[in-house]
Design a protein around this motif. Structure first.
Motif, PDB file in Angstrom:
ATOM      1  N   TYR A 158       0.849  -1.186   0.000  1.00  0.00           N
ATOM      2  CA  TYR A 158       0.000   0.000   0.000  1.00  0.00           C
ATOM      3  C   TYR A 158       0.890   1.244   0.000  1.00  0.00           C
ATOM      4  CZ  TYR A 158      -3.413  -3.507   1.329  1.00  0.00           C
ATOM      5  OH  TYR A 158      -4.202  -4.630   1.336  1.00  0.00           O
ATOM      6  N   PRO A 159       0.506   2.286  -0.719  1.00  0.00           N
ATOM      7  CA  PRO A 159       1.385   3.451  -0.878  1.00  0.00           C
ATOM      8  C   PRO A 159       1.728   4.165   0.419  1.00  0.00           C
ATOM      9  CG  PRO A 159      -0.825   3.912  -1.723  1.00  0.00           C
ATOM     10  CD  PRO A 159      -0.751   2.439  -1.476  1.00  0.00           C
ATOM     11  N   PHE A 160       0.850   4.103   1.420  1.00  0.00           N
ATOM     12  CA  PHE A 160       1.116   4.826   2.664  1.00  0.00           C
ATOM     13  C   PHE A 160       2.222   4.180   3.502  1.00  0.00           C
ATOM     14  CE2 PHE A 160      -3.019   2.582   2.828  1.00  0.00           C
ATOM     15  CZ  PHE A 160      -2.696   1.530   3.674  1.00  0.00           C
ATOM     16  N   TYR A 161       2.774   3.062   3.040  1.00  0.00           N
ATOM     17  CA  TYR A 161       3.962   2.495   3.674  1.00  0.00           C
ATOM     18  C   TYR A 161       5.245   2.986   3.001  1.00  0.00           C
ATOM     19  CZ  TYR A 161       0.879  -0.912   5.983  1.00  0.00           C
ATOM     20  OH  TYR A 161      -0.086  -1.514   6.750  1.00  0.00           O
ATOM     21  N   ASN A 162       5.089   3.639   1.877  1.00  0.00           N
ATOM     22  CA  ASN A 162       6.226   4.065   1.061  1.00  0.00           C
ATOM     23  C   ASN A 162       6.649   5.487   1.452  1.00  0.00           C
ATOM     24  OD1 ASN A 162       8.021   4.835  -0.928  1.00  0.00           O
ATOM     25  ND2 ASN A 162       6.859   3.915  -2.601  1.00  0.00           N
ATOM     26  N   PRO A 163       7.860   5.658   1.993  1.00  0.00           N
ATOM     27  CA  PRO A 163       8.283   7.004   2.425  1.00  0.00           C
ATOM     28  C   PRO A 163       8.317   8.014   1.279  1.00  0.00           C
ATOM     29  CG  PRO A 163      10.128   5.469   2.432  1.00  0.00           C
ATOM     30  CD  PRO A 163       8.893   4.652   2.257  1.00  0.00           C
ATOM     31  N   ALA A 164       8.647   7.564   0.065  1.00  0.00           N
ATOM     32  CA  ALA A 164       8.672   8.483  -1.081  1.00  0.00           C
ATOM     33  C   ALA A 164       7.273   9.006  -1.379  1.00  0.00           C
ATOM     34  CB  ALA A 164       9.248   7.769  -2.305  1.00  0.00           C
ATOM     35  N   TRP A 165       6.280   8.130  -1.316  1.00  0.00           N
ATOM     36  CA  TRP A 165       4.887   8.542  -1.560  1.00  0.00           C
ATOM     37  C   TRP A 165       4.403   9.464  -0.450  1.00  0.00           C
ATOM     38  CZ3 TRP A 165       0.130   8.189   0.841  1.00  0.00           C
ATOM     39  CH2 TRP A 165      -0.990   8.410   0.044  1.00  0.00           C
ATOM     40  N   ILE A 166       4.730   9.133   0.779  1.00  0.00           N
ATOM     41  CA  ILE A 166       4.339   9.958   1.919  1.00  0.00           C
ATOM     42  C   ILE A 166       4.944  11.349   1.799  1.00  0.00           C
ATOM     43  CG2 ILE A 166       4.689  10.285   4.400  1.00  0.00           C
ATOM     44  CD1 ILE A 166       2.478   8.332   3.831  1.00  0.00           C
ATOM     45  N   TRP A 167       6.234  11.396   1.443  1.00  0.00           N
ATOM     46  CA  TRP A 167       6.902  12.689   1.342  1.00  0.00           C
ATOM     47  C   TRP A 167       6.279  13.555   0.246  1.00  0.00           C
ATOM     48  CZ3 TRP A 167      10.184  15.268   4.365  1.00  0.00           C
ATOM     49  CH2 TRP A 167      10.778  16.416   3.837  1.00  0.00           C
ATOM     50  N   GLN A 168       6.041  12.954  -0.903  1.00  0.00           N
ATOM     51  CA  GLN A 168       5.457  13.708  -2.012  1.00  0.00           C
ATOM     52  C   GLN A 168       4.042  14.177  -1.668  1.00  0.00           C
ATOM     53  OE1 GLN A 168       4.985  11.508  -5.653  1.00  0.00           O
ATOM     54  NE2 GLN A 168       4.915  13.342  -6.908  1.00  0.00           N
ATOM     55  N   THR A 169       3.296  13.349  -0.964  1.00  0.00           N
ATOM     56  CA  THR A 169       1.922  13.690  -0.614  1.00  0.00           C
ATOM     57  C   THR A 169       1.854  14.864   0.355  1.00  0.00           C
ATOM     58  OG1 THR A 169       1.202  11.395  -0.950  1.00  0.00           O
ATOM     59  CG2 THR A 169      -0.220  12.814   0.388  1.00  0.00           C
ATOM     60  N   PHE A 170       2.742  14.861   1.346  1.00  0.00           N
ATOM     61  CA  PHE A 170       2.675  15.884   2.393  1.00  0.00           C
ATOM     62  C   PHE A 170       3.626  17.056   2.155  1.00  0.00           C
ATOM     63  CE2 PHE A 170       0.893  12.199   4.555  1.00  0.00           C
ATOM     64  CZ  PHE A 170      -0.172  12.762   5.242  1.00  0.00           C
ATOM     65  N   MET A 171       4.730  16.805   1.458  1.00  0.00           N
ATOM     66  CA  MET A 171       5.751  17.841   1.303  1.00  0.00           C
ATOM     67  C   MET A 171       5.931  18.331  -0.130  1.00  0.00           C
ATOM     68  SD  MET A 171       6.642  18.401   4.341  1.00  0.00           S
ATOM     69  CE  MET A 171       6.720  17.666   5.981  1.00  0.00           C
TER      70      MET A 171
END
Length: 247
Positions: free
Chosen positions: A187-200
């Motif tokens: 799931y994408p919310f385990y991926n730090p790259a996806w999390i960073w792009q989503t929030f930052m």
């Protein structure tokens, strides 16, 4: 004291058929696996058995086994009754398939869940599989939960223990994605790259901050599991009190 549903053979047959169908669907998914490239959902061929990495598949497979135990228990198998009629087992399994189903369907709103397609027989099968696991199974599990199989109340221990499996699953998924090749996150919310792009957005990547955000989201997610379990336990205990009062 047991409720009337434990003597209802029609319910037993229905649960048995749903359980067998769910197991057969998974077997067919593995046996007839086809890889189709997709830049977001399937950039790499991770193999036919990678489907077992999904929380939905794991929780639904166990739910199928649970339905089998309930069905066999309804037909008088005492060993199956110990598992199938256990309120604790039912509470945990109902929670997991319910969360999987709600999360998947909410994913359509934010365009995270892959769209359902029926243009080929394989696509139709995959779409029907998604509907079976994310819609039918949660609905049946929650419906069954509303009719306690045993007049036994649940307490705080069941509620708090509901966070153990999703926590262990999440930690494993994050570590697997970070350390093993090819990189894979179910799931994408385990991926730090996806999390960073989503929030930052386009800011320079800070891995430590990304994992901190994941930790915060994970804590919120586990709290959500526990909160929903508390609601399921509340419903169960209320139904048990009503059943005892009627008796």
């Amino acid at each position: 004291m047991e409720n009337k549903i434990t003597k209802n053979k029609a319910v037993g047959v229905l649960l048995f058929l749903i359980a067998i169908a769910g197991i057969i669907i998974l077997i067919c998914r593995i046996a007839f696996y086809q890889y189709e490239y997709h830049p977001q959902n399937a950039p790499v061929d991770y193999g036919r058995f990678n489907v077992l990495s999904y929380f939905t598949i794991q929780s639904n497979f166990v739910c199928c086994l649970y339905f089998l135990m309930v069905a066999l228990g309804i037909f008088g198998n005492q060993k199956a009754q110990k598992i199938g009629f256990s309120p604790t087992v039912g509470a945990l399994i109902t929670l997991y398939v319910l969360v999987a189903g709600v999360t998947y369907n909410m994913g359509f709103v934010v365009k995270m869940s892959p769209p359902l397609t029926y243009d080929t027989p394989y696509h139709a099968f995959i779409s029907c599989m998604q509907m079976f696991y994310h819609v039918l199974m949660p609905v049946v599990a929650v419906s069954l939960w509303c009719f306690p199989l045993k007049n036994e109340k649940l307490g705080i221990k069941c509620i708090l223990s509901s966070g153990i499996y999703p926590l262990a699953y999440s930690v494993f998924s994050i570590i697997r994605g970070a350390l093993f090749e090819p990189t894979y996150y179910p799931y994408p919310f385990y991926n730090p790259a996806w999390i960073w792009q989503t929030f930052m957005g386009d800011k320079p990547m800070n891995l430590a901050v990304a994992y901190l955000l994941i930790a915060v989201l994970l804590a919120f997610g586990i709290a959500l599991f526990i909160g929903i379990e508390a609601l399921l336990v509340l419903i169960h205990n209320k139904r048990v009190r009503q059943s005892i009062h009627k008796a």
